[in-house]
Design a protein around this motif. Structure first.
Motif, PDB file in Angstrom:
ATOM      1  N   ASN A  36     -13.383 -36.183 -10.380  1.00 43.59           N
ATOM      2  CA  ASN A  36     -12.845 -37.243  -9.435  1.00 43.59           C
ATOM      3  C   ASN A  36     -12.167 -38.360 -10.075  1.00 43.59           C
ATOM      4  OD1 ASN A  36     -12.877 -35.240  -7.449  1.00 43.59           O
ATOM      5  ND2 ASN A  36     -14.237 -36.321  -5.901  1.00 43.59           N
ATOM      6  N   LYS A  40      -7.273 -38.277 -11.898  1.00 51.31           N
ATOM      7  CA  LYS A  40      -6.704 -39.623 -11.575  1.00 51.31           C
ATOM      8  C   LYS A  40      -6.069 -40.177 -12.816  1.00 51.31           C
ATOM      9  CE  LYS A  40      -8.792 -38.353  -7.978  1.00 51.31           C
ATOM     10  NZ  LYS A  40      -9.564 -39.076  -7.007  1.00 51.31           N
ATOM     11  N   ARG A 106      -6.021 -30.865  -5.110  1.00 54.01           N
ATOM     12  CA  ARG A 106      -5.813 -31.895  -4.283  1.00 54.01           C
ATOM     13  C   ARG A 106      -5.564 -33.137  -4.971  1.00 54.01           C
ATOM     14  NH1 ARG A 106      -5.332 -33.792   0.969  1.00 54.01           N
ATOM     15  NH2 ARG A 106      -6.027 -35.730   1.109  1.00 54.01           N
ATOM     16  N   ARG A 135      -6.533 -32.744   6.017  1.00 53.00           N
ATOM     17  CA  ARG A 135      -6.486 -33.617   5.035  1.00 53.00           C
ATOM     18  C   ARG A 135      -5.343 -34.461   4.947  1.00 53.00           C
ATOM     19  NH1 ARG A 135      -9.700 -31.542  -0.265  1.00 53.00           N
ATOM     20  NH2 ARG A 135     -10.311 -33.715  -0.489  1.00 53.00           N
ATOM     21  N   PRO A 136      -4.942 -35.310   5.901  1.00 57.17           N
ATOM     22  CA  PRO A 136      -3.497 -35.601   5.862  1.00 57.17           C
ATOM     23  C   PRO A 136      -3.440 -36.828   4.818  1.00 57.17           C
ATOM     24  CG  PRO A 136      -4.964 -36.626   7.692  1.00 57.17           C
ATOM     25  CD  PRO A 136      -5.852 -35.751   6.780  1.00 57.17           C
ATOM     26  N   ILE A 137      -2.161 -37.258   4.583  1.00 57.42           N
ATOM     27  CA  ILE A 137      -1.713 -38.029   3.527  1.00 57.42           C
ATOM     28  C   ILE A 137      -0.916 -39.432   4.250  1.00 57.42           C
ATOM     29  CG2 ILE A 137      -1.862 -36.758   1.612  1.00 57.42           C
ATOM     30  CD1 ILE A 137       1.089 -36.412   1.715  1.00 57.42           C
ATOM     31  N   ASP A 138      -1.017 -39.541   5.659  1.00 59.39           N
ATOM     32  CA  ASP A 138      -0.356 -40.639   6.414  1.00 59.39           C
ATOM     33  C   ASP A 138      -0.616 -41.873   5.812  1.00 59.39           C
ATOM     34  OD1 ASP A 138      -3.114 -39.835   7.581  1.00 59.39           O
ATOM     35  OD2 ASP A 138      -2.729 -41.560   8.599  1.00 59.39           O
ATOM     36  N   MET A 139      -1.535 -42.321   5.352  1.00 62.66           N
ATOM     37  CA  MET A 139      -2.172 -43.722   4.561  1.00 62.66           C
ATOM     38  C   MET A 139      -1.335 -43.896   3.450  1.00 62.66           C
ATOM     39  SD  MET A 139      -6.073 -43.602   5.644  1.00 62.66           S
ATOM     40  CE  MET A 139      -6.280 -45.325   4.674  1.00 62.66           C
ATOM     41  N   SER A 176      -9.813 -44.849   2.422  1.00 64.85           N
ATOM     42  CA  SER A 176      -9.385 -43.460   1.498  1.00 64.85           C
ATOM     43  C   SER A 176      -9.428 -43.723   0.050  1.00 64.85           C
ATOM     44  CB  SER A 176      -8.011 -43.249   2.270  1.00 64.85           C
ATOM     45  OG  SER A 176      -7.457 -42.196   1.280  1.00 64.85           O
ATOM     46  N   VAL A 177     -10.037 -42.927  -0.478  1.00 65.24           N
ATOM     47  CA  VAL A 177     -10.219 -42.767  -1.975  1.00 65.24           C
ATOM     48  C   VAL A 177      -8.670 -42.418  -2.555  1.00 65.24           C
ATOM     49  CG1 VAL A 177     -11.223 -41.449  -3.705  1.00 65.24           C
ATOM     50  CG2 VAL A 177     -12.408 -42.107  -2.019  1.00 65.24           C
ATOM     51  N   GLY A 178      -8.052 -41.318  -1.980  1.00 62.66           N
ATOM     52  CA  GLY A 178      -6.910 -40.906  -2.623  1.00 62.66           C
ATOM     53  C   GLY A 178      -5.732 -41.865  -2.234  1.00 62.66           C
ATOM     54  N   THR A 320     -19.734 -37.762   1.061  1.00 61.84           N
ATOM     55  CA  THR A 320     -19.808 -36.420   1.654  1.00 61.84           C
ATOM     56  C   THR A 320     -19.988 -35.265   0.808  1.00 61.84           C
ATOM     57  OG1 THR A 320     -18.418 -35.091   3.009  1.00 61.84           O
ATOM     58  CG2 THR A 320     -17.187 -36.727   1.588  1.00 61.84           C
ATOM     59  N   ASP A 321     -19.549 -35.542  -0.584  1.00 62.45           N
ATOM     60  CA  ASP A 321     -19.609 -34.500  -1.603  1.00 62.45           C
ATOM     61  C   ASP A 321     -21.249 -34.272  -1.963  1.00 62.45           C
ATOM     62  OD1 ASP A 321     -16.970 -34.367  -1.826  1.00 62.45           O
ATOM     63  OD2 ASP A 321     -16.738 -35.434  -3.568  1.00 62.45           O
ATOM     64  N   LEU A 343     -16.940 -38.163   7.348  1.00 57.17           N
ATOM     65  CA  LEU A 343     -15.729 -38.258   6.769  1.00 57.17           C
ATOM     66  C   LEU A 343     -14.825 -36.895   7.061  1.00 57.17           C
ATOM     67  CD1 LEU A 343     -17.680 -40.094   4.874  1.00 57.17           C
ATOM     68  CD2 LEU A 343     -15.463 -39.961   3.567  1.00 57.17           C
ATOM     69  N   TYR A 344     -15.410 -35.658   7.026  1.00 55.66           N
ATOM     70  CA  TYR A 344     -14.742 -34.501   7.448  1.00 55.66           C
ATOM     71  C   TYR A 344     -15.451 -33.505   8.241  1.00 55.66           C
ATOM     72  CZ  TYR A 344     -12.022 -35.361   2.785  1.00 55.66           C
ATOM     73  OH  TYR A 344     -11.455 -35.962   1.756  1.00 55.66           O
ATOM     74  N   ARG A 347     -16.323 -29.776   7.831  1.00 54.71           N
ATOM     75  CA  ARG A 347     -17.095 -29.713   6.237  1.00 54.71           C
ATOM     76  C   ARG A 347     -18.584 -28.929   6.407  1.00 54.71           C
ATOM     77  NH1 ARG A 347     -16.536 -33.512   0.993  1.00 54.71           N
ATOM     78  NH2 ARG A 347     -17.005 -31.721  -0.529  1.00 54.71           N
TER      79      ARG A 347
HETATM   80  C1  UD1 Z   1     -11.628 -37.713  -2.501  1.00 56.33           C
HETATM   81  C2  UD1 Z   1     -12.381 -36.584  -3.193  1.00 56.33           C
HETATM   82  C3  UD1 Z   1     -13.123 -35.728  -2.261  1.00 56.33           C
HETATM   83  C4  UD1 Z   1     -14.116 -36.652  -1.712  1.00 56.33           C
HETATM   84  C5  UD1 Z   1     -13.384 -37.591  -0.937  1.00 56.33           C
HETATM   85  C6  UD1 Z   1     -14.364 -38.723  -0.008  1.00 56.33           C
HETATM   86  C7  UD1 Z   1     -10.874 -36.120  -5.091  1.00 56.33           C
HETATM   87  C8  UD1 Z   1      -9.773 -35.317  -5.726  1.00 56.33           C
HETATM   88  N1  UD1 Z   1     -11.349 -35.857  -4.200  1.00 56.33           N
HETATM   89  O1  UD1 Z   1     -10.805 -36.911  -1.604  1.00 56.33           O
HETATM   90  O2  UD1 Z   1     -14.115 -34.942  -3.292  1.00 56.33           O
HETATM   91  O3  UD1 Z   1     -14.963 -35.836  -0.638  1.00 56.33           O
HETATM   92  O4  UD1 Z   1     -12.583 -38.410  -1.798  1.00 56.33           O
HETATM   93  O5  UD1 Z   1     -15.087 -39.308  -0.794  1.00 56.33           O
HETATM   94  O6  UD1 Z   1     -10.954 -37.529  -5.534  1.00 56.33           O
HETATM   95  N2  UD1 Z   1      -7.529 -39.507   5.492  1.00 56.33           N
HETATM   96  C9  UD1 Z   1      -6.420 -39.511   6.310  1.00 56.33           C
HETATM   97  N3  UD1 Z   1      -5.247 -39.967   5.928  1.00 56.33           N
HETATM   98  C10 UD1 Z   1      -4.937 -40.243   4.793  1.00 56.33           C
HETATM   99  C11 UD1 Z   1      -5.798 -40.083   3.676  1.00 56.33           C
HETATM  100  C12 UD1 Z   1      -7.038 -39.565   4.177  1.00 56.33           C
HETATM  101  O7  UD1 Z   1      -6.520 -39.416   7.651  1.00 56.33           O
HETATM  102  O8  UD1 Z   1      -3.695 -40.544   4.453  1.00 56.33           O
HETATM  103  C13 UD1 Z   1      -8.617 -39.016   5.954  1.00 56.33           C
HETATM  104  C14 UD1 Z   1      -9.020 -37.583   5.431  1.00 56.33           C
HETATM  105  O9  UD1 Z   1      -8.784 -36.890   6.127  1.00 56.33           O
HETATM  106  C15 UD1 Z   1     -10.659 -37.480   5.432  1.00 56.33           C
HETATM  107  C16 UD1 Z   1     -10.906 -39.048   4.985  1.00 56.33           C
HETATM  108  O10 UD1 Z   1      -9.683 -39.911   5.204  1.00 56.33           O
HETATM  109  O11 UD1 Z   1     -11.242 -37.398   6.586  1.00 56.33           O
HETATM  110  C17 UD1 Z   1     -11.185 -39.227   3.697  1.00 56.33           C
HETATM  111  O12 UD1 Z   1     -10.424 -39.016   2.526  1.00 56.33           O
HETATM  112  P1  UD1 Z   1     -10.107 -39.537   1.063  1.00 56.33           P
HETATM  113  O13 UD1 Z   1     -11.222 -40.629   1.028  1.00 56.33           O
HETATM  114  O14 UD1 Z   1      -8.711 -39.827   1.052  1.00 56.33           O
HETATM  115  O15 UD1 Z   1     -10.398 -38.285   0.323  1.00 56.33           O
HETATM  116  P2  UD1 Z   1      -9.673 -38.030  -0.874  1.00 56.33           P
HETATM  117  O16 UD1 Z   1      -8.995 -38.775  -1.670  1.00 56.33           O
HETATM  118  O17 UD1 Z   1      -8.529 -36.614  -0.325  1.00 56.33           O
END
Ligand code: UD1
Length: 432
Positions: A36, A40, A106, A135-139, A176-178, A320-321, A343-344, A347
């Protein structure tokens, strides 16, 4: 001995993992670099021209897919040795990310921030990755829009345009990580200052920020929940070399293995500080940890685990992992415990597989109640995602008889030679 099982799909033999005796585990393993983080870091290289040397790169399938993604955009990506990658870019790159590759990973979404920042546009299909619910990307999108980008979504493909992004004050309702990673990268060349309040603080986010700073980015508050990025001119970023942070989730997999099979191992490169809350729960369960100053962490089992409640939270909470590993551990602990996923909510797919191995688990919405048994009992199970696959391996180490795991391709996406490393510390495990 149960029958040897190699599934044949389309004429190609699908590997299986077989575990047939276990424990105690002893010896030393080296913890590889974090999936992870490395994915990136690879995406971040598109921010500048030049040669980037990444070391401590894990040998995992997701790195191969990200390498193909970068090549499809025009980068040169070459392995230098078994754990280093050299990435080279010169000038213009394609900003159309091929859908068949994006759909497999992802972290393909991590190209969003850097490509828009540098080239002002991207076209990308919705990302793939593990299927643990929506796993939305709205943020990611609303952050880019706050910085002046135009985002358009049609037919599963996202198109983003921005001639030059401008600094903005972004406030996350959830770290959110991503989204943190993408918006930090988007802000690198933005006009003015961007602040991200409620940013994710995971060690992999920190690793990315340090790499960006080494490239010439201006980022303050690294590792804190407010990040401040001051835009620099596009030409101000250079290439850089970086050692990928060791993988705390792979390290946790070896901790869980010792927890159920017994023994004592030294995990070279394991970073205690990055997995503090997980280690605290493990200590409460009865494991013993000793820091090997400058080299890693020793984990020792002192008998059967004690059941302890665990809930997942963003960093610094228990990630969560780790959760599938924790549930596998609790399946053979003394007593009952509840594991809560924050978180999920979806899951928990692997729970049925653990039940097939004899585990006593009852689901109540996003809570799993586990009553430990002395041992599980080997059978044939299937991995549906990376961490679930690792949890089944751990459960196999906690089982009498033979456990056969299919769906090994999921494990290969994120684990660098899990089978070889476990064999090296005495587990009866092999890949057929
Ligand atoms: C990353 C990790 C994943 C880990 C997760 C949480 C990678 C490739 N994957 O995933 O292994 O389980 O962090 O530690 O690094 N969410 C929204 N909208 C958004 C973005 C996120 O609602 O725009 C929600 C997601 O649906 C989820 C939560 O936020 O419920 C966590 O997501 P996020 O922290 O963004 O995880 P990832 O970056 O996808």
């Amino acid at each position: 001995m149960p029958h040897h099982r190699t599934e044949t799909i389309g004429g190609v033999a699908e590997p299986v993992i077989r575990i047939d005796h276990n424990g105690p585990l002893t010896g030393e393993i080296r913890v590889p670099g974090a999936k992870n983080s490395v994915l990136k870091l690879m995406a971040a290289t598109v921010l500048a021209d030049g040669e980037f040397l990444l070391s401590n790169v894990p040998a995992i399938v997701d790195v191969e897919i990200m390498s193909q993604l970068l090549r499809s955009l025009g980068s040169i990506v070459e392995p230098v040795d078994s754990d280093s990658l050299l990435i080279r870019h010169e000038g213009d790159m394609s900003t159309e990310v091929p859908s068949e590759l994006a759909g497999q990973l992802r972290a393909s979404i991590n190209l969003l921030g850097p490509l828009v920042a540098r080239f002002g546009r991207i076209q990308i299909a919705l990302p793939g990755g593990d299927d643990f619910g929506l796993r939305p990307i709205d943020m990611h999108i609303s952050g880019l829009e706050a910085m002046g980008a135009t985002c358009h979504f049609a037919g599963g493909v996202l198109t983003v345009h921005a001639s030059r992004l401008k600094g903005a004050n972004i406030r996350f309702s959830f770290p959110s990580v991503g989204a943190t990673e993408n918006l930090v990268m988007a802000a690198i060349f933005a006009d003015g200052e961007t602040t991200i309040d409620g940013a994710a603080r995971e060690p992999e986010v920190v690793d990315l920020c340090r790499f960006l700073v080494a490239m010439g980015a201006h980022i303050e508050g690294i590792g804190e929940s407010t990040l401040r990025i001051t835009g620099v001119p596009r030409g101000a970023l250079n290439s850089a070399s970086h050692r990928v942070v060791p993988d705390r989730i792979q390290a946790a997999t070896y901790v869980a293995s010792v927890a159920v099979a017994g023994g004592e191992i030294d995990m070279i490169d394991a970073q205690r500080g990055d997995m503090e809350m997980f280690l605290r729960r493990c200590t409460e369960m009865g494991l013993e940890f000793t820091e090997l100053v400058g080299t890693g962490l020793r984990v020792a089992s002192s008998g059967r685990l004690t059941a302890v409640d665990v809930q997942t939270l963003p960093y610094p909470g228990v990630a969560t992992d780790y959760k599938p590993l924790v549930i596998a551990m609790l399946s053979v602990a003394n007593g009952s415990a509840v594991v809560t996923e924050n978180l999920y909510p979806g899951r928990f797919k692997y729970v049925d597989e653990l039940i097939a191995l004899g585990a006593n688990i009852t689901m109540h919405e996003h809570h799993a109640e586990i009553t430990g048994l002395p041992r599980l009992s080997g059978t044939e199970v299937t991995a549906h995602d990376i961490r679930a696959g690792a949890a089944l391996v751990v459960a196999g180490l906690a089982a009498d008889g033979v456990t056969t795991i299919s769906g090994v391709g999921h494990i290969d996406r994120g684990y660098d030679d899990l089978v070889g490393r476990l064999r090296g510390i005495g587990a009866g495990i092999r890949r057929d």
